[in-house]
Design a protein around this motif. Structure first.
Motif, PDB file in Angstrom:
ATOM      1  N   LYS A  22       0.660  -1.246  -0.049  1.00 35.82           N
ATOM      2  CA  LYS A  22      -0.151   0.252  -0.116  1.00 35.82           C
ATOM      3  C   LYS A  22       0.944   1.314  -0.242  1.00 35.82           C
ATOM      4  CE  LYS A  22      -4.026  -1.847   2.319  1.00 35.82           C
ATOM      5  NZ  LYS A  22      -5.116  -2.107   3.845  1.00 35.82           N
ATOM      6  N   ASP A  23       2.029   1.186   1.444  1.00 30.80           N
ATOM      7  CA  ASP A  23       2.918   2.038   0.547  1.00 30.80           C
ATOM      8  C   ASP A  23       3.570   2.320  -0.402  1.00 30.80           C
ATOM      9  OD1 ASP A  23       2.087   2.933   3.536  1.00 30.80           O
ATOM     10  OD2 ASP A  23       3.848   1.397   4.033  1.00 30.80           O
ATOM     11  N   TYR A  24       3.947   1.367  -0.935  1.00 28.53           N
ATOM     12  CA  TYR A  24       4.639   1.502  -1.912  1.00 28.53           C
ATOM     13  C   TYR A  24       4.197   1.851  -3.935  1.00 28.53           C
ATOM     14  CZ  TYR A  24       5.872  -0.641  -6.789  1.00 28.53           C
ATOM     15  OH  TYR A  24       6.075  -0.496  -8.327  1.00 28.53           O
ATOM     16  N   LEU A  25       2.241   1.331  -3.719  1.00 26.13           N
ATOM     17  CA  LEU A  25       1.556   1.449  -4.757  1.00 26.13           C
ATOM     18  C   LEU A  25       1.351   3.619  -4.657  1.00 26.13           C
ATOM     19  CD1 LEU A  25      -0.691  -0.898  -4.483  1.00 26.13           C
ATOM     20  CD2 LEU A  25       0.613  -0.503  -6.613  1.00 26.13           C
ATOM     21  N   ARG A  26       0.655   3.931  -3.159  1.00 26.28           N
ATOM     22  CA  ARG A  26       0.593   5.446  -2.852  1.00 26.28           C
ATOM     23  C   ARG A  26       1.841   5.840  -3.278  1.00 26.28           C
ATOM     24  NH1 ARG A  26       0.019   5.635   2.009  1.00 26.28           N
ATOM     25  NH2 ARG A  26       1.196   5.752   3.461  1.00 26.28           N
ATOM     26  N   LYS A  27       3.046   5.957  -3.007  1.00 31.00           N
ATOM     27  CA  LYS A  27       4.111   6.482  -3.238  1.00 31.00           C
ATOM     28  C   LYS A  27       4.817   6.405  -5.043  1.00 31.00           C
ATOM     29  CE  LYS A  27       6.477   7.989   0.179  1.00 31.00           C
ATOM     30  NZ  LYS A  27       7.043   9.631   0.327  1.00 31.00           N
ATOM     31  N   LYS A  28       4.274   5.261  -5.611  1.00 24.76           N
ATOM     32  CA  LYS A  28       4.120   5.539  -7.111  1.00 24.76           C
ATOM     33  C   LYS A  28       2.798   6.190  -7.778  1.00 24.76           C
ATOM     34  CE  LYS A  28       3.952   1.895 -10.700  1.00 24.76           C
ATOM     35  NZ  LYS A  28       4.079  -0.115 -10.904  1.00 24.76           N
ATOM     36  N   LYS A  29       2.131   5.944  -6.926  1.00 21.19           N
ATOM     37  CA  LYS A  29       1.200   7.036  -8.188  1.00 21.19           C
ATOM     38  C   LYS A  29       1.340   8.482  -7.754  1.00 21.19           C
ATOM     39  CE  LYS A  29      -4.042   7.412  -7.629  1.00 21.19           C
ATOM     40  NZ  LYS A  29      -5.490   7.547  -6.639  1.00 21.19           N
ATOM     41  N   GLN A  30       2.067   8.952  -6.932  1.00 20.77           N
ATOM     42  CA  GLN A  30       2.927  10.272  -6.205  1.00 20.77           C
ATOM     43  C   GLN A  30       3.638  10.853  -6.669  1.00 20.77           C
ATOM     44  OE1 GLN A  30       2.582  10.096  -1.817  1.00 20.77           O
ATOM     45  NE2 GLN A  30       1.108  11.087  -1.735  1.00 20.77           N
ATOM     46  N   LYS A  31       4.095   9.340  -8.033  1.00 20.23           N
ATOM     47  CA  LYS A  31       5.736   9.525  -8.719  1.00 20.23           C
ATOM     48  C   LYS A  31       6.723  10.177  -7.770  1.00 20.23           C
ATOM     49  CE  LYS A  31       3.289  10.335 -13.213  1.00 20.23           C
ATOM     50  NZ  LYS A  31       3.589  10.799 -14.408  1.00 20.23           N
ATOM     51  N   LYS A  32       6.797   9.279  -6.720  1.00 21.53           N
ATOM     52  CA  LYS A  32       7.945  10.092  -5.572  1.00 21.53           C
ATOM     53  C   LYS A  32       8.481   8.191  -4.878  1.00 21.53           C
ATOM     54  CE  LYS A  32       5.158  13.460  -3.257  1.00 21.53           C
ATOM     55  NZ  LYS A  32       4.525  14.770  -2.036  1.00 21.53           N
ATOM     56  N   ARG A  33       9.362   8.752  -4.284  1.00 23.04           N
ATOM     57  CA  ARG A  33      10.420   7.446  -4.017  1.00 23.04           C
ATOM     58  C   ARG A  33      10.091   7.328  -2.711  1.00 23.04           C
ATOM     59  NH1 ARG A  33      13.670   6.210  -7.653  1.00 23.04           N
ATOM     60  NH2 ARG A  33      15.513   5.134  -6.269  1.00 23.04           N
ATOM     61  N   LEU A  34      10.118   5.943  -2.373  1.00 19.10           N
ATOM     62  CA  LEU A  34       9.787   5.321  -0.643  1.00 19.10           C
ATOM     63  C   LEU A  34      11.527   4.946  -0.345  1.00 19.10           C
ATOM     64  CD1 LEU A  34       6.789   3.368  -0.110  1.00 19.10           C
ATOM     65  CD2 LEU A  34       9.552   2.220   0.856  1.00 19.10           C
ATOM     66  N   GLN A  53       9.975 -11.555  -3.265  1.00 15.23           N
ATOM     67  CA  GLN A  53       9.472 -12.926  -4.114  1.00 15.23           C
ATOM     68  C   GLN A  53       7.884 -11.354  -4.200  1.00 15.23           C
ATOM     69  OE1 GLN A  53       7.471 -15.272  -1.726  1.00 15.23           O
ATOM     70  NE2 GLN A  53      10.082 -16.377  -1.417  1.00 15.23           N
ATOM     71  N   ILE A  54       8.326  -9.807  -3.983  1.00 16.09           N
ATOM     72  CA  ILE A  54       6.670  -9.639  -4.270  1.00 16.09           C
ATOM     73  C   ILE A  54       7.351  -8.777  -5.648  1.00 16.09           C
ATOM     74  CG2 ILE A  54       5.722  -9.327  -2.165  1.00 16.09           C
ATOM     75  CD1 ILE A  54       7.025  -6.429  -1.744  1.00 16.09           C
ATOM     76  N   ASN A  55       6.485  -8.900  -6.094  1.00 16.39           N
ATOM     77  CA  ASN A  55       6.456  -7.879  -7.928  1.00 16.39           C
ATOM     78  C   ASN A  55       6.268  -6.607  -7.509  1.00 16.39           C
ATOM     79  OD1 ASN A  55       6.846  -7.428 -10.495  1.00 16.39           O
ATOM     80  ND2 ASN A  55       5.046  -8.325 -10.912  1.00 16.39           N
ATOM     81  N   ILE A  56       7.088  -5.578  -7.212  1.00 17.34           N
ATOM     82  CA  ILE A  56       7.270  -4.921  -7.422  1.00 17.34           C
ATOM     83  C   ILE A  56       8.308  -3.492  -8.480  1.00 17.34           C
ATOM     84  CG2 ILE A  56       5.410  -4.367  -5.639  1.00 17.34           C
ATOM     85  CD1 ILE A  56       8.115  -3.361  -3.608  1.00 17.34           C
ATOM     86  N   ASP A  57       8.162  -2.686  -8.472  1.00 20.61           N
ATOM     87  CA  ASP A  57       9.448  -1.242  -8.983  1.00 20.61           C
ATOM     88  C   ASP A  57      10.296  -1.786  -7.494  1.00 20.61           C
ATOM     89  OD1 ASP A  57      11.296  -0.315 -10.653  1.00 20.61           O
ATOM     90  OD2 ASP A  57      10.060   1.132 -10.967  1.00 20.61           O
ATOM     91  N   TRP A  58      11.070  -2.264  -7.856  1.00 20.60           N
ATOM     92  CA  TRP A  58      12.231  -1.732  -6.143  1.00 20.60           C
ATOM     93  C   TRP A  58      13.340  -0.507  -7.107  1.00 20.60           C
ATOM     94  CZ3 TRP A  58      11.890  -3.637  -1.577  1.00 20.60           C
ATOM     95  CH2 TRP A  58      11.078  -4.895  -1.524  1.00 20.60           C
ATOM     96  N   ASN A  59      13.088  -0.271  -7.890  1.00 24.28           N
ATOM     97  CA  ASN A  59      14.076   0.844  -8.427  1.00 24.28           C
ATOM     98  C   ASN A  59      13.240   2.018  -8.148  1.00 24.28           C
ATOM     99  OD1 ASN A  59      16.419  -0.081  -9.268  1.00 24.28           O
ATOM    100  ND2 ASN A  59      15.385  -0.813 -11.193  1.00 24.28           N
ATOM    101  N   ILE A  60      12.131   2.612  -7.356  1.00 22.37           N
ATOM    102  CA  ILE A  60      11.556   3.957  -7.076  1.00 22.37           C
ATOM    103  C   ILE A  60      11.847   4.077  -5.115  1.00 22.37           C
ATOM    104  CG2 ILE A  60       9.577   4.080  -8.517  1.00 22.37           C
ATOM    105  CD1 ILE A  60       7.948   3.348  -6.239  1.00 22.37           C
ATOM    106  N   ILE A  61      12.559   2.871  -4.734  1.00 21.44           N
ATOM    107  CA  ILE A  61      12.732   2.064  -3.081  1.00 21.44           C
ATOM    108  C   ILE A  61      14.360   2.925  -3.359  1.00 21.44           C
ATOM    109  CG2 ILE A  61      12.675   0.893  -1.536  1.00 21.44           C
ATOM    110  CD1 ILE A  61      10.178  -0.382  -2.929  1.00 21.44           C
ATOM    111  N   ASP A  62      14.487   3.138  -2.121  1.00 20.00           N
ATOM    112  CA  ASP A  62      16.053   3.122  -1.198  1.00 20.00           C
ATOM    113  C   ASP A  62      15.684   2.556  -0.006  1.00 20.00           C
ATOM    114  OD1 ASP A  62      16.720   5.449  -3.614  1.00 20.00           O
ATOM    115  OD2 ASP A  62      15.054   6.632  -2.911  1.00 20.00           O
ATOM    116  N   LEU A  63      17.492   2.074  -0.107  1.00 21.04           N
ATOM    117  CA  LEU A  63      17.292   0.612   0.958  1.00 21.04           C
ATOM    118  C   LEU A  63      18.405   1.946   2.316  1.00 21.04           C
ATOM    119  CD1 LEU A  63      17.331  -2.692  -0.386  1.00 21.04           C
ATOM    120  CD2 LEU A  63      14.957  -1.069   0.736  1.00 21.04           C
ATOM    121  N   PHE A  64      17.706   1.755   3.410  1.00 23.22           N
ATOM    122  CA  PHE A  64      19.231   2.222   4.485  1.00 23.22           C
ATOM    123  C   PHE A  64      19.024   1.205   5.664  1.00 23.22           C
ATOM    124  CE2 PHE A  64      17.762   6.148   1.546  1.00 23.22           C
ATOM    125  CZ  PHE A  64      18.686   6.750   1.924  1.00 23.22           C
TER     126      PHE A  64
END
Length: 221
Positions: A22-34, A53-64
């Motif tokens: 849900k958080d991912y889809l909200r960010k994607k809709k807003q065209k923002k990074r997570l 295993q989940i099918n999302i675009d990990w390239n809009i996510i930044d890992l710390f």
């Protein structure tokens, strides 16, 4: 403070995945990074495997990372290595989206570099990660902030922590509490019992200082 109770770790993971999507889809809709802060230790291993295993675009996510032991990134005690082996290595994500705490220089330099990296990421404005995943130790510590620690109330971004077992680098409680969502992962009954036990010990216990309105507790009944 929102508490999500489930009867099994599998159910807890499934709920976490639904919420994360849900958080991912909200960010994607807003065209923002997570921005997603990872935790160390063994408790998130099964969660990381399922996330991979989940099918999302990990390239809009930044890992710390919330903290790191001052060991080689190839050490079995490295939080980076655990996350890499169980999760990052299994997803399609650009290297520039991964922000590990490096341990290749003096601990003070590594800590300062991580702080600088985070400042730059947030364009030198307020630091507020979208999701900050935390485990909890038996003494109620979170990240590498321990009971009676001098780092409990000090304001900084990342700082060295000197302990007998490992030297470490940790985010501050202040940075953690500025996250939009703090996700406390209590993946077995024992940890859930410990959480309610240390709750009675007041503010000297780090986990009791998490900002309530930002915190979601994922726990086993």
């Amino acid at each position: 403070m929102k508490i999500i109770n489930k009867k099994s770790e599998k159910s807890l993971i499934d709920q976490f995945i639904r919420d994360f999507k849900k958080d991912y889809l909200r960010k994607k809709k807003q065209k923002k990074r997570l921005s997603f802060v990872l935790t160390g230790g063994k408790s998130p291993i099964k969660l990381y495997r399922k996330l991979a295993q989940i099918n999302i675009d990990w390239n809009i996510i930044d890992l710390f990372w919330g903290d790191e032991r001052y060991v080689s990134n190839q050490s079995r005690n490295s939080n980076y290595k655990l996350a890499f082996d169980e999760f990052i290595n299994k997803i399609e994500i650009d290297k520039k989206n991964i922000f590990p705490i490096k341990t290749d220089k003096s601990i003070s330099k590594c800590s300062a570099e991580y702080s600088k990296k985070i400042k730059k990421y947030f364009k030198y404005k307020k630091i507020n990660f979208d999701c900050c995943l935390l485990g909890m130790g038996e003494d109620g510590h979170i990240a590498s902030i321990f009971p009676h620690s001098e780092n409990l109330y000090k304001k900084f971004i990342a700082k060295p922590v000197i302990r007998n077992d490992f030297k470490r680098i940790t985010l501050s409680l202040n940075v953690i509490n500025n996250s939009n969502k703090i996700l406390l992962w209590l993946n077995n009954k024992s940890k859930s019992k410990i959480f309610f036990k240390v709750k009675k010990e007041g503010k000297k216990i780090p986990v009791n200082n998490l900002k309530k309105k930002n915190t979601i507790i994922y726990k086993i009944n």
